[in-house]
Motif scaffolding. Structure first.
Motif, PDB file in Angstrom:
ATOM      1  N   SER A  18      -2.026   0.369   6.371  1.00 34.31           N
ATOM      2  CA  SER A  18      -1.145   1.368   6.962  1.00 34.31           C
ATOM      3  C   SER A  18      -0.044   0.722   7.793  1.00 34.31           C
ATOM      4  CB  SER A  18      -1.971   2.328   7.834  1.00 34.31           C
ATOM      5  OG  SER A  18      -1.125   3.237   8.498  1.00 34.31           O
ATOM      6  N   ARG A  19      -0.402  -0.254   8.603  1.00 40.65           N
ATOM      7  CA  ARG A  19       0.572  -0.925   9.456  1.00 40.65           C
ATOM      8  C   ARG A  19       1.559  -1.758   8.631  1.00 40.65           C
ATOM      9  NH1 ARG A  19      -2.578  -4.317  12.953  1.00 40.65           N
ATOM     10  NH2 ARG A  19      -0.611  -4.849  13.951  1.00 40.65           N
ATOM     11  N   ILE A  20       1.094  -2.371   7.552  1.00 36.77           N
ATOM     12  CA  ILE A  20       1.997  -3.111   6.666  1.00 36.77           C
ATOM     13  C   ILE A  20       2.993  -2.147   6.037  1.00 36.77           C
ATOM     14  CG2 ILE A  20       2.120  -4.324   4.442  1.00 36.77           C
ATOM     15  CD1 ILE A  20      -0.547  -5.730   5.315  1.00 36.77           C
ATOM     16  N   GLU A  21       2.500  -1.037   5.517  1.00 33.82           N
ATOM     17  CA  GLU A  21       3.385  -0.070   4.862  1.00 33.82           C
ATOM     18  C   GLU A  21       4.399   0.538   5.819  1.00 33.82           C
ATOM     19  OE1 GLU A  21       0.387   1.341   1.266  1.00 33.82           O
ATOM     20  OE2 GLU A  21       0.900   2.782   2.845  1.00 33.82           O
ATOM     21  N   SER A  22       4.031   0.710   7.074  1.00 36.32           N
ATOM     22  CA  SER A  22       4.966   1.282   8.053  1.00 36.32           C
ATOM     23  C   SER A  22       5.880   0.230   8.664  1.00 36.32           C
ATOM     24  CB  SER A  22       4.198   2.016   9.152  1.00 36.32           C
ATOM     25  OG  SER A  22       3.467   1.103   9.947  1.00 36.32           O
ATOM     26  N   ARG A  57       1.452   1.326  -4.635  1.00 41.24           N
ATOM     27  CA  ARG A  57       0.107   1.859  -4.411  1.00 41.24           C
ATOM     28  C   ARG A  57       0.039   3.307  -4.875  1.00 41.24           C
ATOM     29  NH1 ARG A  57      -1.761   5.097  -0.717  1.00 41.24           N
ATOM     30  NH2 ARG A  57      -0.063   4.790   0.786  1.00 41.24           N
ATOM     31  N   VAL A  58       1.028   4.103  -4.479  1.00 38.87           N
ATOM     32  CA  VAL A  58       1.066   5.513  -4.875  1.00 38.87           C
ATOM     33  C   VAL A  58       1.234   5.640  -6.390  1.00 38.87           C
ATOM     34  CG1 VAL A  58       2.424   7.646  -4.669  1.00 38.87           C
ATOM     35  CG2 VAL A  58       1.858   6.318  -2.620  1.00 38.87           C
ATOM     36  N   LYS A  59       2.128   4.828  -6.971  1.00 43.30           N
ATOM     37  CA  LYS A  59       2.337   4.844  -8.423  1.00 43.30           C
ATOM     38  C   LYS A  59       1.040   4.553  -9.173  1.00 43.30           C
ATOM     39  CE  LYS A  59       4.893   2.534 -12.073  1.00 43.30           C
ATOM     40  NZ  LYS A  59       5.754   1.398 -12.406  1.00 43.30           N
ATOM     41  N   ASN A  60       0.230   3.649  -8.609  1.00 38.35           N
ATOM     42  CA  ASN A  60      -1.052   3.294  -9.223  1.00 38.35           C
ATOM     43  C   ASN A  60      -2.191   4.215  -8.802  1.00 38.35           C
ATOM     44  OD1 ASN A  60      -0.497   0.889 -10.867  1.00 38.35           O
ATOM     45  ND2 ASN A  60       0.157  -0.005  -8.932  1.00 38.35           N
ATOM     46  N   ARG A  61      -1.845   5.281  -8.103  1.00 37.87           N
ATOM     47  CA  ARG A  61      -2.814   6.301  -7.669  1.00 37.87           C
ATOM     48  C   ARG A  61      -3.974   5.712  -6.876  1.00 37.87           C
ATOM     49  NH1 ARG A  61      -2.879  10.363 -12.890  1.00 37.87           N
ATOM     50  NH2 ARG A  61      -0.657  10.780 -12.800  1.00 37.87           N
ATOM     51  N   VAL A  83       9.498  -6.770   5.024  1.00 37.50           N
ATOM     52  CA  VAL A  83      10.371  -6.057   4.087  1.00 37.50           C
ATOM     53  C   VAL A  83       9.600  -5.605   2.845  1.00 37.50           C
ATOM     54  CG1 VAL A  83      12.486  -7.197   4.844  1.00 37.50           C
ATOM     55  CG2 VAL A  83      11.170  -8.180   2.967  1.00 37.50           C
ATOM     56  N   SER A  84       8.328  -5.905   2.780  1.00 40.67           N
ATOM     57  CA  SER A  84       7.532  -5.587   1.589  1.00 40.67           C
ATOM     58  C   SER A  84       6.732  -4.294   1.705  1.00 40.67           C
ATOM     59  CB  SER A  84       6.576  -6.740   1.274  1.00 40.67           C
ATOM     60  OG  SER A  84       5.714  -6.960   2.373  1.00 40.67           O
ATOM     61  N   GLY A  85       6.594  -3.758   2.892  1.00 40.20           N
ATOM     62  CA  GLY A  85       5.737  -2.587   3.098  1.00 40.20           C
ATOM     63  C   GLY A  85       6.127  -1.366   2.292  1.00 40.20           C
ATOM     64  N   ASP A  86       7.434  -1.086   2.228  1.00 41.72           N
ATOM     65  CA  ASP A  86       7.876   0.090   1.465  1.00 41.72           C
ATOM     66  C   ASP A  86       7.522  -0.042  -0.014  1.00 41.72           C
ATOM     67  OD1 ASP A  86       8.944   1.380   3.694  1.00 41.72           O
ATOM     68  OD2 ASP A  86      10.940   0.526   3.399  1.00 41.72           O
ATOM     69  N   MET A  87       7.737  -1.222  -0.575  1.00 43.28           N
ATOM     70  CA  MET A  87       7.437  -1.435  -1.995  1.00 43.28           C
ATOM     71  C   MET A  87       5.923  -1.410  -2.237  1.00 43.28           C
ATOM     72  SD  MET A  87       8.633  -1.664  -5.002  1.00 43.28           S
ATOM     73  CE  MET A  87      10.359  -1.912  -4.674  1.00 43.28           C
TER      74      MET A  87
END
Length: 83
Positions: free
Chosen positions: A48-52, A21-25, A12-16
């Motif tokens: 990548s797999r964690i985020e997806s 990560r994107v916010k911190n560029r 449940v943590s991948g999206d956050m």
């Protein structure tokens, strides 16, 4: 071993993690490198797999992600319920 998922994802943590990560560029490579500096050997593919949501996240990995992303662990566990 039975593989568990919740709402089709293995974490449940991948999206956050992706949002922070994107916010911190940071690229996925940047995040992987920073996590490795903290002693957890993750490659870009694992990020990548964690985020997806296709890879489980160990509790010690959550602590390192939180440290690297500058948040507390609880904020990584916030997610939106599917409706």
């Amino acid at each position: 071993m039975k593989i568990y998922d919740y709402q089709g994802k293995k974490n449940v943590s991948g999206d956050m993690i992706r949002q922070l990560r994107v916010k911190n560029r940071m690229s996925q490579n940047d995040l992987a490198a920073r996590v490795q500096v903290e002693g957890v050997m993750l490659e870009r593919d694992s990020i990548s797999r964690i985020e997806s949501g296709t890879r489980f996240v160990a509790d010690y990995e959550l602590f390192v992600f939180a440290k690297v992303l500058g948040v507390d662990v609880a904020s990584l566990l916030e997610f939106q319920e599917k409706k």
